[in-house]
Motif scaffolding. Structure first.
Motif, PDB file in Angstrom:
ATOM      1  N   PRO A 167       0.831  -1.195   0.000  1.00  0.00           N
ATOM      2  CA  PRO A 167       0.000   0.000   0.000  1.00  0.00           C
ATOM      3  C   PRO A 167       0.871   1.253   0.000  1.00  0.00           C
ATOM      4  N   THR A 168       0.562   2.185  -0.876  1.00  0.00           N
ATOM      5  CA  THR A 168       1.360   3.392  -0.927  1.00  0.00           C
ATOM      6  C   THR A 168       0.939   4.317   0.196  1.00  0.00           C
ATOM      7  N   PRO A 218      -2.399   6.647  -0.900  1.00  0.00           N
ATOM      8  CA  PRO A 218      -2.955   5.800  -1.937  1.00  0.00           C
ATOM      9  C   PRO A 218      -4.114   6.456  -2.683  1.00  0.00           C
ATOM     10  N   GLY A 219      -4.965   7.151  -1.929  1.00  0.00           N
ATOM     11  CA  GLY A 219      -6.136   7.727  -2.564  1.00  0.00           C
ATOM     12  C   GLY A 219      -5.742   8.624  -3.716  1.00  0.00           C
ATOM     13  N   HIS A 269     -25.003  -6.437  14.622  1.00  0.00           N
ATOM     14  CA  HIS A 269     -23.562  -6.646  14.753  1.00  0.00           C
ATOM     15  C   HIS A 269     -22.774  -5.384  14.391  1.00  0.00           C
ATOM     16  N   ASN A 314     -18.692  -4.208  13.941  1.00  0.00           N
ATOM     17  CA  ASN A 314     -17.378  -4.803  13.803  1.00  0.00           C
ATOM     18  C   ASN A 314     -16.541  -4.556  15.060  1.00  0.00           C
ATOM     19  N   PRO A 315     -16.077  -5.625  15.700  1.00  0.00           N
ATOM     20  CA  PRO A 315     -15.294  -5.431  16.921  1.00  0.00           C
ATOM     21  C   PRO A 315     -13.975  -4.722  16.666  1.00  0.00           C
ATOM     22  N   LEU A 316     -13.550  -4.704  15.395  1.00  0.00           N
ATOM     23  CA  LEU A 316     -12.281  -4.043  15.084  1.00  0.00           C
ATOM     24  C   LEU A 316     -12.402  -2.531  15.155  1.00  0.00           C
ATOM     25  N   LYS A 317     -13.612  -2.058  15.301  1.00  0.00           N
ATOM     26  CA  LYS A 317     -13.813  -0.620  15.339  1.00  0.00           C
ATOM     27  C   LYS A 317     -12.906   0.028  16.382  1.00  0.00           C
ATOM     28  N   TYR A 339      -9.582   1.119  15.034  1.00  0.00           N
ATOM     29  CA  TYR A 339      -9.484   2.181  14.047  1.00  0.00           C
ATOM     30  C   TYR A 339      -9.983   3.542  14.530  1.00  0.00           C
ATOM     31  N   GLN A 391      -3.484 -13.908  19.021  1.00  0.00           N
ATOM     32  CA  GLN A 391      -3.629 -13.783  17.576  1.00  0.00           C
ATOM     33  C   GLN A 391      -2.633 -12.768  16.998  1.00  0.00           C
ATOM     34  N   THR A 420      -1.548  -5.716  17.994  1.00  0.00           N
ATOM     35  CA  THR A 420      -2.730  -5.043  17.451  1.00  0.00           C
ATOM     36  C   THR A 420      -3.856  -6.000  17.057  1.00  0.00           C
ATOM     37  N   ALA A 421      -3.510  -7.130  16.453  1.00  0.00           N
ATOM     38  CA  ALA A 421      -4.558  -8.032  15.985  1.00  0.00           C
ATOM     39  C   ALA A 421      -5.195  -8.800  17.131  1.00  0.00           C
ATOM     40  N   GLY A 432     -13.739  -9.328  11.448  1.00  0.00           N
ATOM     41  CA  GLY A 432     -14.889  -8.893  12.235  1.00  0.00           C
ATOM     42  C   GLY A 432     -16.188  -8.919  11.450  1.00  0.00           C
ATOM     43  N   SER A 467      -3.871 -13.222  10.019  1.00  0.00           N
ATOM     44  CA  SER A 467      -4.300 -12.488  11.215  1.00  0.00           C
ATOM     45  C   SER A 467      -3.585 -11.156  11.349  1.00  0.00           C
ATOM     46  N   VAL A 501      -4.973  -7.442   9.846  1.00  0.00           N
ATOM     47  CA  VAL A 501      -5.852  -6.523  10.573  1.00  0.00           C
ATOM     48  C   VAL A 501      -5.210  -5.149  10.722  1.00  0.00           C
ATOM     49  N   LEU A 505     -11.191  -0.740   7.882  1.00  0.00           N
ATOM     50  CA  LEU A 505     -12.275  -1.249   8.725  1.00  0.00           C
ATOM     51  C   LEU A 505     -13.506  -1.535   7.863  1.00  0.00           C
ATOM     52  N   ILE A 537     -22.681  -4.027   7.799  1.00  0.00           N
ATOM     53  CA  ILE A 537     -23.053  -5.436   7.843  1.00  0.00           C
ATOM     54  C   ILE A 537     -22.559  -6.073   6.543  1.00  0.00           C
ATOM     55  N   ASN A 558     -10.568   1.125  -7.401  1.00  0.00           N
ATOM     56  CA  ASN A 558      -9.549   1.746  -6.558  1.00  0.00           C
ATOM     57  C   ASN A 558      -8.939   0.727  -5.589  1.00  0.00           C
ATOM     58  N   GLN A 566      -6.219  -2.075  -3.926  1.00  0.00           N
ATOM     59  CA  GLN A 566      -4.824  -2.357  -3.599  1.00  0.00           C
ATOM     60  C   GLN A 566      -4.704  -3.859  -3.424  1.00  0.00           C
ATOM     61  N   TYR A 572      -8.149  -5.095  -1.602  1.00  0.00           N
ATOM     62  CA  TYR A 572      -9.086  -4.337  -0.778  1.00  0.00           C
ATOM     63  C   TYR A 572      -9.272  -2.940  -1.331  1.00  0.00           C
ATOM     64  N   MET A 591      -9.377   0.881  -1.279  1.00  0.00           N
ATOM     65  CA  MET A 591      -8.714   1.950  -0.541  1.00  0.00           C
ATOM     66  C   MET A 591      -9.771   2.869   0.025  1.00  0.00           C
TER      67      MET A 591
END
Lengths: 527, 207
Positions: free
Chosen positions: A60-61, A64-65, A171, A173-176, A179, A382, A404-405, B36, B140, B143, B148, B152, B181, B183, B203, B205
Motif C-alpha cells: 500500500p502506498t 494511496p487515494g 452486529h 465490527n469489533p475491530l472498530k 481504528y 492472535q 494489534t490483531a 470482524g 491475522s 488486521v 475497517l 453489515i 480503486n 490495492q 481491498y 482503498m
C-alpha cells in the motif's frame, strides 16, 4: 478477478468502433447495472486495473487515494485544470506493465485482421496476419504469465447458490476499537488515589520505535539504562546524572537492555547478534558473548545466567561465569523472540514471539538453564506477544499481552497450563508489569489513547488510565522501591509515573509482604 | 523398486487437494473472524497448524463452507481450478469491499510417473503445514493495515474453473467481481509439491 475486467474492458473499448457484437452475456449486464452503469465507471476501472492488478505485489502506498484518483483524471478525455491541492500526478512506471499492455493492444489488432481473413484482402494485411499468428503462442504464454490465469474466455467462475447468511443487523465490527479514536473514558475512581499525570518527563531523542526491541531497564541501584539510536545512556534516577555508556558504530545499535538482579552489570543485546556485558560502575565492557545469527531483541537474567532471545527465533542461555558461556539453545519459536521473562521464583522462563506463541520453559534438571522442550506452548494470542509479566505473589501466574490483531491480556496458570482469564484491552499491549505494593497490574498501550492502564488483579477492574504519551508506549520499567513506573514512548519521551506509591496506612502490611517475598527468593537460591 | 519409498511419504493429487481444502476452510474462517464480519461470540477455538484458529459456529456458514469445499476438493483433485476467491460484500449495497484470492498453480511433483493423474509429491507434511501456518499468521496480521469493514457484511466463495467444467446442480455461473480503486497485497505462498497456492488480498482503498 479484475484482470478479467481489464481484458474484457479493453476488448470492448477496442471493438466499440468496429463491428457490433451480440448482446452481452447476462452476468455482464448485471454487473454493469450494479456499477452505476455509466461508461465513465468502466473507463476508470480500466485505468485502475493498470495500476493495481497487473503490477503484481504492490505494498500500500502512503498516499494511496491520491495516485489512483489522479490516474482516473488522467484517463478523462479533457483534462481539467490541476486539482486544487496542486499535487502532480507522477506515473509509476515500475508498477505499469507496458509489455503486457502493448501486447494486448496489438493482439486485438491481430485478431481483427484474422477475422477479415475470409474477405478479399490485400498483401499488407496478409503479412500482418502471418506475423500475428507466428507470435500468437508466444503471446499467449506472456499473458498467462502476467495474469496468472488464462484469458477470461478460458475459465468459468462458479459459485454456490445457497449463500452464507449476512451478519446479524445488530452486529458492529469489533475491530472498530482498533481504528476509531475515542476520547478517554472517564476513569473509574478506584479505592485509592492515583495521580493520572506524569511526575516527570525526560526527553529521549531517537528512541527507536520498534515493537520487537526492549530498550529500557531500571536497575536495583536506581539507574535507568536506555538506548537512544546507536547510543546507550545511563540516567541516575537519584541524582539525575546522565552518562553515556557506549556508542555503536554506524548501522549497529542496541536492541535490548537488561540489568542483573543486584549490582551494576548491564547486559546489552545488539544488532549483530551478540550479548555484551558491561560493568556500569567502571563504564567498561566485560565480555561479548556471541551465538545468535540475528539481532538480540530480548534478555532476561537469572543470577549468573543471562537468557537471550533473538530474531533468528532461538533463545540461548549464557553462563556469564564460564568461558564456554553457551549452556543451551532453545528452538521453540519460528520468528523473532520479543518478550522474555524469568518467573519471580526463577523456576520458569516465559518467552513470547512474533509467531504469536507464548512458550513456558521449566528449569532444567541440573538447575542451569531450562529444558530444551517447552513445558507449555500457548497459541491463543492472535498477534505477536511482547508483553510478559509474572505475578510476584502467585509465582505460577503469568500475564501476557498481544499486539494489534489480538489486544488481549491473558493470564495463565503455568502449573497446569490453563488459561485463567482473558481481558480485551481494546488496544495493542506493549508492556505489562505487576505492582509489588498493590494487587494491581499496569499495562502499556498503543493506538488510540497511548495510555497506561492500571487494573485490579485478579478482578481486572480498570482502576485508572494514565495518559500523556502522544505515541504508543513501548516499554515500562519499575523503580527498585516499586513506587514509580517509567514508560518509554514512541513519542521520544520517558515519563515517570508515581502510581504505586505505598499508602502510609498500609505501609506496615506492605513491609511484611516484602519481607516474605524476599525470604522465598532466598530459599530459592539455596536450592 | 520404489514402493518402499513411495509408501513412506507420498502425497497424491487427491491428498494435495485435501490439504488445500483444509487450508481454505481454516483460512476463510480465520478471515471471517479477523475481519470482524461476524460476531466474535459465534466463533470457537480450534488448534491447528500449531495455532489457535477461530472457527465459525454458525450452522449456516458451516454448511455453506462444507458444500463449497466438498466440490472444490473434487475439482482440485482434477486440477480444474485456477483460482478461488473469497469475496466480502456489503450486505445492503452489495458493494464488493474485499476479495481474498487463492491462486492455484499445478506443479509436477517429484514422483517417477508421467501420468498426470498419478503425480505424487514426497514433500514432508509437517513442512507443508509449517508453510501454511506462516500464511495463517499473515492473515491475522492483516488486521493492522486493512481498512475497517464498518457495515453489515456477507461473503461468498467464487471458484474460477476451466471452461470445460460442467456446472453441478445448485451451482451458478457468475461474473468476475472487481474492486474500484483497489490495492493488492500478496501474502506468502505454500506448496504441496502438486499445487502451489498464492494468497492475495485485494481491498478497497478508503477514499
Amino acid at each position: 478477478m479484475s484482470q478479467f475486467n481489464f481484458v474484457s474492458d479493453l476488448q470492448n473499448a477496442l471493438i466499440m468502433d468496429g463491428e457490433t457484437r451480440g448482446p452481452a452475456p447476462r452476468w455482464k449486464k448485471k454487473l454493469e447495472a450494479s456499477l452505476n452503469g455509466s461508461a465513465n465507471t468502466t473507463r476508470s476501472v480500466l485505468s485502475v486495473s493498470y495500476n493495481t492488478s497487473f503490477s503484481g505485489v504492490q505494498p500500500p502506498t502512503k498516499t494511496p487515494g491520491k495516485s489512483s484518483s489522479d490516474a482516473k483524471k488522467k484517463s478523462a478525455t479533457t483534462p481539467s485544470k490541476t486539482p486544487g491541492g496542486g499535487d502532480r500526478f507522477i506515473p509509476n512506471r515500475a508498477a505499469t506493465n507496458f509489455d503486457l499492455a502493448h501486447f494486448l493492444v496489438k493482439k486485438e489488432a491481430g485478431e481483427n485482421s484474422d477475422e477479415e481473413n475470409g474477405q478479399p484482402k490485400n498483401g499488407d494485411n496478409n503479412v500482418n496476419n502471418v506475423q500475428a499468428s507466428a507470435h500468437k503462442s508466444e503471446r499467449q504464454k506472456l499473458i498467462a504469465d502476467a495474469a496468472q490465469v488464462g484469458d477470461s474466455k478460458g475459465s468459468r467462475i462458479l459459485c454456490y447458490q445457497n449463500k452464507a447468511p449476512a451478519a446479524p443487523e445488530s452486529h458492529t465490527n469489533p475491530l472498530k476499537v482498533v481504528y476509531s479514536i475515542k476520547t478517554p473514558i472517564s476513569t473509574k475512581s478506584g479505592t485509592r488515589y492515583i495521580p493520572t499525570t506524569s511526575e516527570r518527563i525526560l526527553d529521549a531523542p531517537d528512541f527507536v520505535n520498534d515493537y520487537y526491541l526492549n530498550l529500557m531497564d531500571w536497575s536495583a541501584d536506581n539507574i535507568v539504562s536506555v538506548a537512544l539510536g546507536s547510543c546507550v545512556y545511563l540516567w541516575n534516577a537519584g541524582s539525575g546524572n546522565i552518562e553515556q555508556l557506549t556508542e555503536y558504530e554506524e548501522g549497529d545499535y542496541a536492541c535490548s537492555l537488561s540489568w542483573i538482579q543486584d549490582g551494576q552489570i548491564l547486559a546489552i543485546g545488539n544488532s549483530t547478534g551478540a550479548v555484551e556485558l558491561w560493568d556500569c560502575s567502571k563504564v567498561k565492557r566485560l565480555r561479548v558473548m556471541d551465538g545468535h545469527s540475528a539481532r538480540v531483541g530480548s534478555l532476561a537474567w537469572n543470577s549468573f545466567l543471562v537468557s537471550s532471545g533473538s530474531r533468528d527465533g532461538t533463545i540461548i542461555h549464557h553462563d556469564v561465569r564460564s568461558r564456554e558461556h553457551k549452556v543451551s539453545s532453545l528452538a521453540g519459536h519460528t520468528q523473532e523472540v520479543c518478550g522474555l521473562k524469568w518467573s519471580t521464583d526463577f523456576k520458569y522462563l516465559a518467552s513470547g514471539g512474533n509467531d504469536n506463541l507464548v512458550n513456558v520453559w521449566s528449569l532444567a534438571s541440573n538447575g542451569v538453564g531450562t529444558a530444551t522442550e517447552p513445558l507449555h506452548k500457548f497459541t491463543e494470542h492472535q498477534a505477536a506477544v511482547r508483553a510478559l509479566a509474572w505475578c510476584p505473589w502467585q509465582p505460577n501466574v503469568l500475564a501476557s499481552g498481544g499486539g494489534t490483531a489480538d489486544r488481549c491480556i491473558k493470564f495463565w496458570n503455568v502449573c497446569n497450563g490453563s488459561l485463567i482469564k482473558s481481558v480485551d484491552s481494546k488496544s495493542q499491549v506493549c508492556a505489562l508489569l505487576f505492582s509489588r505494593n498493590y494487587k494491581e497490574l499496569i499495562s502499556a498501550h498503543g493506538f488510540a489513547n497511548n495510555q497506561l492502564t492500571i487494573w485490579k488483579y485478579p478482578s481486572m477492574v480498570k482502576q485508572s488510565d494514565l495518559t500523556g504519551h502522544t505515541s504508543r508506549v513501548l516499554q515500562m520499567a519499575m523503580s527498585p522501591d516499586g513506587s514509580t513506573v517509567i514508560s518509554a514512548g514512541a513519542d521520544e519521551t520517558l515519563r515517570l509515573w508515581n502510581c504505586f506509591a505505598p499508602d502510609p496506612l498500609a505501609a506496615k502490611k506492605v513491609a511484611s509482604v516484602n519481607s516474605k517475598a524476599k525470604q522465598s527468593v532466598f530459599r530459592q537460591s539455596i536450592r | 523398486m520404489s514402493t518402499a519409498q513411495a509408501t513412506k511419504n507420498c502425497i497424491t493429487l487427491k491428498g494435495s487437494a485435501q490439504i488445500i481444502v483444509e487450508y481454505l476452510n481454516y483460512g476463510i474462517n480465520s478471515i471471517l473472524f479477523q475481519r470482524g464480519i461476524y460476531p466474535a461470540e459465534n466463533f470457537d477455538n480450534t488448534q491447528q497448524y500449531g495455532l489457535t484458529i477461530l472457527m465459525s459456529k454458525d450452522p449456516k456458514i458451516k454448511e455453506f463452507l462444507q458444500n463449497v469445499l466438498k466440490q472444490t476438493e473434487e475439482w482440485l483433485a482434477k486440477n480444474m481450478i485456477n483460482k478461488i476467491s473469497c469475496v466480502i460484500t456489503n450486505a445492503h449495497t452489495k458493494e464488493v469491499l474485499e476479495c481474498w484470492d487463492f491462486k492455484m498453480q499445478a506443479e509436477m511433483g517429484d514422483g517417477e510417473t508421467n501420468d498426470p493423474t498419478k503425480l505424487t509429491s514426497s514433500k514432508d507434511l509437517t513442512r507443508i503445514q509449517n508453510e501454511i501456518r506462516d500464511v495463517m499468521r499473515q492473515i491475522s496480521a492483516t488486521v493492522s493495515y486493512l481498512p475497517l469493514l464498518d457495515c453489515i457484511c456477507t461473503f461468498d466463495v467464487m471458484i474460477h474453473t476451466l471452461q470445460s467444467t460442467e456446472i453441478p446442480t445448485e451451482w451458478n455461473e457468475t461474473g468476475a467481481v472487481f474492486i474500484p480503486n483497489a490495492q493488492a497485497v500478496q501474502l506468502r505462498s505454500f506448496s504441496t509439491g502438486l499445487h502451489k497456492l498464492d494468497t492475495v488480498v485485494n481491498y478497497k482503498m478508503s477514499s
